[in-house]
Each structure stands twice: as C-alpha cells, then as structure tokens.
Design an enzyme around this catalytic site. Structure first.
Site, mmCIF file in Angstrom:
data_model
loop_
_atom_site.group_PDB
_atom_site.id
_atom_site.type_symbol
_atom_site.label_atom_id
_atom_site.label_comp_id
_atom_site.label_asym_id
_atom_site.label_seq_id
_atom_site.Cartn_x
_atom_site.Cartn_y
_atom_site.Cartn_z
ATOM 1 N N PHE B 137 0.866 -1.179 0.000
ATOM 2 C CA PHE B 137 0.000 0.000 0.000
ATOM 3 C C PHE B 137 0.898 1.222 0.000
ATOM 4 C CE2 PHE B 137 -2.723 3.263 1.878
ATOM 5 C CZ PHE B 137 -3.839 3.132 1.076
ATOM 6 N N ASP B 208 4.139 -3.493 9.745
ATOM 7 C CA ASP B 208 2.845 -2.827 9.605
ATOM 8 C C ASP B 208 1.779 -3.918 9.698
ATOM 9 O OD1 ASP B 208 0.437 -1.804 8.647
ATOM 10 O OD2 ASP B 208 1.377 -0.610 7.068
ATOM 11 N N TYR B 233 -9.164 0.520 12.546
ATOM 12 C CA TYR B 233 -10.504 0.652 11.946
ATOM 13 C C TYR B 233 -10.858 -0.471 10.980
ATOM 14 C CZ TYR B 233 -7.801 3.297 8.390
ATOM 15 O OH TYR B 233 -6.867 3.713 7.471
ATOM 16 N N LYS B 234 -9.943 -1.407 10.783
ATOM 17 C CA LYS B 234 -10.250 -2.536 9.904
ATOM 18 C C LYS B 234 -10.751 -3.697 10.765
ATOM 19 C CE LYS B 234 -6.497 -1.140 6.756
ATOM 20 N NZ LYS B 234 -7.183 -0.608 5.576
ATOM 21 N N ARG B 382 -11.441 -7.292 -4.185
ATOM 22 C CA ARG B 382 -10.866 -7.752 -2.921
ATOM 23 C C ARG B 382 -11.984 -7.993 -1.914
ATOM 24 N NH1 ARG B 382 -7.135 -3.927 0.932
ATOM 25 N NH2 ARG B 382 -9.172 -2.946 1.148
#
Lengths: 423, 423
Positions: B137, B208, B233-234, B382
């Site tokens: 990312f 990460d 938040y995931k 995804r």
C-alpha cells in the site's frame, strides 16, 4: 485588533442588577441555547475545552449508527468523509480571514505546526533561525526544536519575549512563529505589524490561532500571513481533542511542501502510484486517514459560529473580561491576586489570568463551587470568557463565589491541595 | 503462521446446506450478535472498515453528552482521557503479542510509520538503506521517501518484492519495514524469519499490521520485532479513521526517539518546561492532543476481540477464504477471474483477491446486490472475511450473487461504470 468592536463602559461599582440588565440587552444571549451546560455551572474554561453544542449528540449518533453502522465503507463517498478536511476548512475560513481553499481541518495543532515549520525551513534554504515566543505554550517551542534538530545544525530556534520579537527578525530569519493570543497572559500580538516586519526581512510569518480563532476577529489575509495553525476544541467547540486546522496562503500552495508524505497528500491518492507526487494544493498538508467521528463534530461548533457576528463577540468579550478584572480587584482586594493579563481590553484575548501564590488550591475550590477555570503552573489562575455562552451575571456570580472562597479560606481545606495528573 | 489453528477441509462441491451446518457448529457464530450490520448485507470489507460494534452507539453518547457535555474539562482526569492512548494500547497488546507498556493508540498509521522510521534512521547512523515492499500500500513507501529525503541524501529507500527482501538485507540496511499481510494479495510475510534476517545483519525490523491485527495471530515479541504500526478501523472495529497504534519493544524505549517533539511526548507535559525533554518510555511517541471521541470508540472493538480465541478466528478465517476461492473458481468458471491471492491458506491473511479486467464494474454490481467488497486499482476485486461476523452461508450467498451478476451480465449496465472519487 478591536476591528469595529465597540467598547462597553463598566460602572465604578457594578452590581448584579447591572449585570442582569446587560444580559437582557445582549444580542448574543440567545446563542447560549445552542449549548448544553450543566445547571449551576459557570464555565470559564471554554479556552481549554469549549462547551458542547446541543447538536453534537445527534450528529454523533448519525455518524456512528447511520454513516458507519449502516452505510459502512460507502460513506467515504456518500457521507463525504474523504472531503471533510477541506469542506470543514472552507467553513472555518471566514472566521480566520482566509479564503476558500486556504484552510484545512486535520491532525493536531502540534503536528500541523511541524508541517508548516518544516515547509518554511525548506522555503528559506539560506536562512538559519526560527523565532518563537519563549513563554508560549511549550509544545510550539518543542516542535520547533524538533524541526531544527532535523536540519543537522543548519537551523536553530531563538526564543524571544513579546517586545523583543520585532528586533530579532533579520536576514537570517526563516520565520517567526507566534501564538496570536498568549495562552497564559492572554496578550494579543499585532499580527499585521509582525507579519509586515517579517516580510520586510524576507522571512515568513506563521500564526498559531489556538486562543484567538472563534474568540475574536482574525484576518489572516488582510495581515498577509503565510501560514497558520490552531485548534478547534477551545473557542470553536469541536469536542475533546477534535482535529486542528492549518492555513496556507494560496501563494504558497504547491511551493511549500511538508515532509510527512502520506497518501492523503498525494496528487492521486487512489492511483496507488509507486512514488510520492505532492498534491499541488492545500491537500499536500494531509498525511493519512482522519478520525472521522471527532472531525464530524467540528461542524456543529462551526455552524454556531457562522451565525454570530464576530464584532459583537469581541465587544462582549472585552466587556466580560473588563468586568471580571474590575470585580476581582474590587471585591477580592487584599487577597493577593495580581493581574497577569494586559489591563487594556484591546491588548487581551478573551481570557483573564491572575497570579496568586496559592493559585492551585484556589482553583480547585472554585471548581468545587461550580466555577470552572484552570490553573497554569506555577501560579496562574486562568479564566476564559466565551461570549456565546457566558453572560454578565455569570461573571458576577463567579466572582461572588471567589469572594466566599477567599473570605472564608475555603481553599485551605485538605481536599483542595491534591494534585491531579492533568492540571 | 497458522499457530495452533486447525484446518477445516472444504468438500468438493460444498452446497448451502453444508454452509448452514458449518454455521450451526461454529463456536464464533454468536459473536455476530455484538455487531450491527444492515439486514441482507453481506459485508466482506471488514479489512477496509470494520463493522460497528453494537456498544459503539452508547459509548459515543456517553463520551459526548456525559464526558464532554457534563464533566467538560474535568474529564481529562475523571474520564481518563489523557491516559487513553496508553490504556487502549495495553488492551491491544495481547492481540499483537506485545507486553503491557509496549503499544500505544494514537494518530494515523502513516504518522506512526513516520515516527518509527525516523527513530530507526537515528538509531543506525552509519547505515543508508530502508527496505520496503514495492507493491505495498503506497503510503508506507511515500512516508519512507519523506523520511529518507529529510536525511539530505544519507538514506535512500529500496523497494523489493516479496522474494527479494531477505537477500536485500545487508550491513547497510537501517531497517526493513514490511506490511505483514499484503493489502491487495493478502500474502503473509514470515515475520520471524525476516526479523531474524534483519537482526543478523544488524538492521531493525518494523512491521505494519494493518491487515493482520485482529484478523490472525500476531506475536511481535516472539518474533523479536523492533517496532510495529497498524490501524484500528479494519479488523479491530474501531470506527472510521479511528486512531492507529504503535508498538516499540521495551528494549528500544528511551533509545528510539521520534522527531515530532510535541508536548504529549515530554517527560513532564504539565511542567511547561522551556526545552523538550523526551519521556523515557513509550509516550515519547505521542505528539499532541488526541481525538478523544474517535479514540474512545476503539475500546468497544477491542473489548469484543478480547473475548474471542485468536486460534479459532484463524481456523475459521482460513476455512471461509478456502471456501470462497473454491466456490468462485467452481461456480464462476469461464468468467475471467484469476486468483490474485496465495492458494495456500497458511500463506494468506483473512482476505481473497481476484484479478478481473472488468473488476471495477463487477464490484459496483456486487455492492448494488448487497455484497460489499472493494476494488483496488488497476484490476483487483478484494474481499475481506471477518470471522466474528461473516459466516459460511454468507460466503455461499455472496458467490451466488456474483454468479448471477456474471451469468446475466449485470455488471455491464451503465450505472456500474461510474467512478466514485474514493474507490
């Protein structure tokens, strides 16, 4: 700095009746209905954490249960989450004398100061000094230290006091970075004059508006300011720790680059390009994903401020602070309070500080009596006056309770000597 | 990486009845009651924004109306606002294999990565290379670019792909900074092996955990990791843009200093000392005031995760993703989907990606049919599988709707071709 604000004369011996008359005549008084404040509390700490707009509760529910709970990931588009920093910045802009596209809401004040100071250091590669006010709220100076340290010795920080700043600016100055209204004394710096002095020397002028945005007229563009930062949780009523703001004058956008190069500052954040390509406008000052719930509540505070006339706010603010000084000096005479703010209203923000050797227990006793101010080490009791929800009779009652505390020695009780972790 | 997680065999032709049986036998199935999800929606995007815990709404109300509205400034002490980053970090710690005092919740992932990369660069003053995964990312690589740029040429960024990383590490390596589970393909890096390889070369290992924390067992200390960052938040269900986290191994605390030197990282933040003096522990990684409302909601997500067995989550996650791959390849055969994730469950996180030339309109059609996944440019659809609220029959139904969309060419409709700003 009074900017069209009229002056209200305080009588020699103002009584509660006079205060009540003033409240009845006050065009801003109805604004208080837009805030929720506990019954009986006199809240003189809106300069630290602003009161809650009544609309905040419903807005929080909408964001949590509807935008998050129901619409979930779609809300990045449908609820405009991704554009919140820019949209809220545009709403804030008129309150600080900025144009649309010049202000953005994001991150903390400390982080935003890091960004603009770093950008300034890069914009003045042949210069070596950042000038700040030594007695300022320390995070500004700590952040400047960090920015200077990252230059491996090229740049250093020079701390000056108020009257030394203008003379300190010279051809080595990268920028002056001054808090418009001093967090402790409340003194107001002359934004136009210092900015002009900086520009005459080829330096940049950076303003921290933490204690002025929402409390008094601020006109960044009229003063030709280069950058500004500030918080939204004090006079702007955005909620605890709500994201801060950052102003970058149009002329610097695309020229001034901040170094924390996250994807929200990329020219094409969803193209997932391998290398960083700075967004050419204000969004380059963004880094990563923003705390949406805290950010969304900023809007409820801004919406109230946009209904109010800033000149009327300033007029009332000067009157409330004049009244408070007058009453404390008159009714608490002999109790050891020394005014630690400018006596002239035009030279003050919307706050008043007194020095007192026993300031800490006195403030605890006041808080226990429902008058909320705060203490700033080593000896300062500080009171903020938010004209949107503080009235003249509130000022009378606050001083009245202080008189009782001092006359009866209430502050000497053991429970008022205890220290809290956060003071 | 399976860490005690059992493997569930998928039958050759799993039907909906088999899925229903699996749901009935699933010990994690009751956890779904702790989340609010819209009726009929199959939410396969918990890897982008996790679903809302039912407790979030009441918690938000408490923070807004009670802590802010009623207790106001006192809540910095009485509601423990000031210690939230540390208290939530301690709650998170067992989910990532950290000890108490090693994790802190604050700021965004990008900002936290900036801090730990900057600290690493300072800790290895004689080395010159930061190694990251090129296809990661992009914000990680952008941030590393920024950190390198601040060293005036001393440090550069080297981007490698998965199989090149180990060989790239040498005596010039400052650190490897790798995302444990790849955001797009979902492949899992071997944290223990890469960390050991880095340490053997005298380099640091930074992880990460954005796509692994809460989704699978992570054991930072068993792997001897130096630093880590990640978002809440995931899979951790903290809410939109909820603050991220940062891990610093005990042995580095006080040694590793980050450069954004704000007052929350000062050894005595309320002493208002003139100079910056770093807090000797984890709090030096704090900068300024945190967004309290967004941060408070992180706790409702963590509280659910702390009730669940991570090995059971991993077992179910592998089964759900195996099932999904099996059904898509079986029932959508000939429709142009190519698996873009590892086929072996042990090599995958809790997500599955397929490449498809028409991925964008297909995902839009799926979303319109109530199956929420996401699209990652240029051609990847995804799907995230959160075992706490996704069941086996959900997987069946999601693929069933995909079959309809492909068989009937629903994705070709004009309304599915439109591009959103945020994809």
């Amino acid at each position: 700095m009074t900017l069209d604000a009229a002056t209200i004369e305080i009588p020699a011996t103002p009584g509660r009746a006079w205060c009540e008359d003033m409240d009845r005549a006050d065009a801003l008084a109805p604004m208080r209905d837009q805030f929720d404040l506990p019954d009986g509390m006199i809240y003189l700490d809106g300069n630290s954490l602003g009161a809650m707009p009544k609309a905040a509760s419903a807005r929080a529910q909408t964001v949590v249960t509807h935008e998050w709970g129901t619409d979930l990931i779609k809300s990045w588009n449908s609820a405009g989450w991704f554009d919140l920093p820019v949209r809220l910045g545009d709403k804030l802009a008129p309150l600080i004398g900025a144009d649309a596209g010049e202000a953005i809401v994001c991150d903390s004040t400390s982080q935003n100061l890091f960004k603009v100071l770093s950008a300034a250091v890069a914009m003045r590669p042949d210069r070596s000094v950042l000038i700040l006010e030594g007695s300022n709220f320390p995070t500004n100076n700590y952040i400047a230290e960090g920015v200077a340290a990252a230059t491996s010795g090229r740049v250093s920080v020079r701390l000056c006091e108020k009257d030394e700043i203008a003379d300190a600016i010279d051809e080595n100055t990268v920028a002056v970075a001054i808090t418009h209204v001093h967090y402790k004394s409340g003194h107001v710096h002359d934004m136009a004059a210092i900015t002009a002095r900086a520009h005459a020397a080829g330096a940049l002028a950076i303003w921290d508006l933490c204690h002025s945005a929402g409390a008094m007229p601020v006109d960044l563009n009229r003063c030709n300011a280069d950058f500004a930062v500030g918080c939204t949780y004090k006079y702007l009523n955005g909620g605890p720790g709500s994201p801060a703001f950052l102003f970058a004058a149009k002329r610097h956008q695309g020229q001034a680059l901040q170094p924390v190069t996250g994807w929200w500052g990329h020219a094409a954040p969803f193209a997932f390009e391998p290398g960083y390509r700075p967004q050419p406008g204000l969004r380059q000052f963004l880094i990563g994903t923003q705390p949406i719930l805290s950010m969304a509540l900023v809007e409820t505070g801004l919406d109230i401020h946009l209904q109010a006339d800033m000149a009327a706010i300033r007029t009332k603010s000067m009157a409330l602070t004049d009244l408070f000084i007058h009453l404390v000096e008159q009714r608490c005479a002999g109790h050891g309070f020394t005014l630690a703010s400018p006596r002239e209203a035009a030279e003050r923000g919307s706050q008043v500080s007194f020095a007192h050797a026993e300031g800490y227990p006195i403030m605890r006793a006041l808080i226990a009596a429902g008058v909320i101010g705060d203490f700033r080490a080593p000896d300062t009791v500080r009171f903020g006056f938010t004209p949107l929800y503080v009235g003249y009779a509130d000022v009378w009652d606050a001083v009245d309770r202080l008189v009782t505390i001092m006359d009866q020695g209430v502050w000497k009780r053991p429970e008022h000597q205890e220290r809290d972790a956060v003071t």
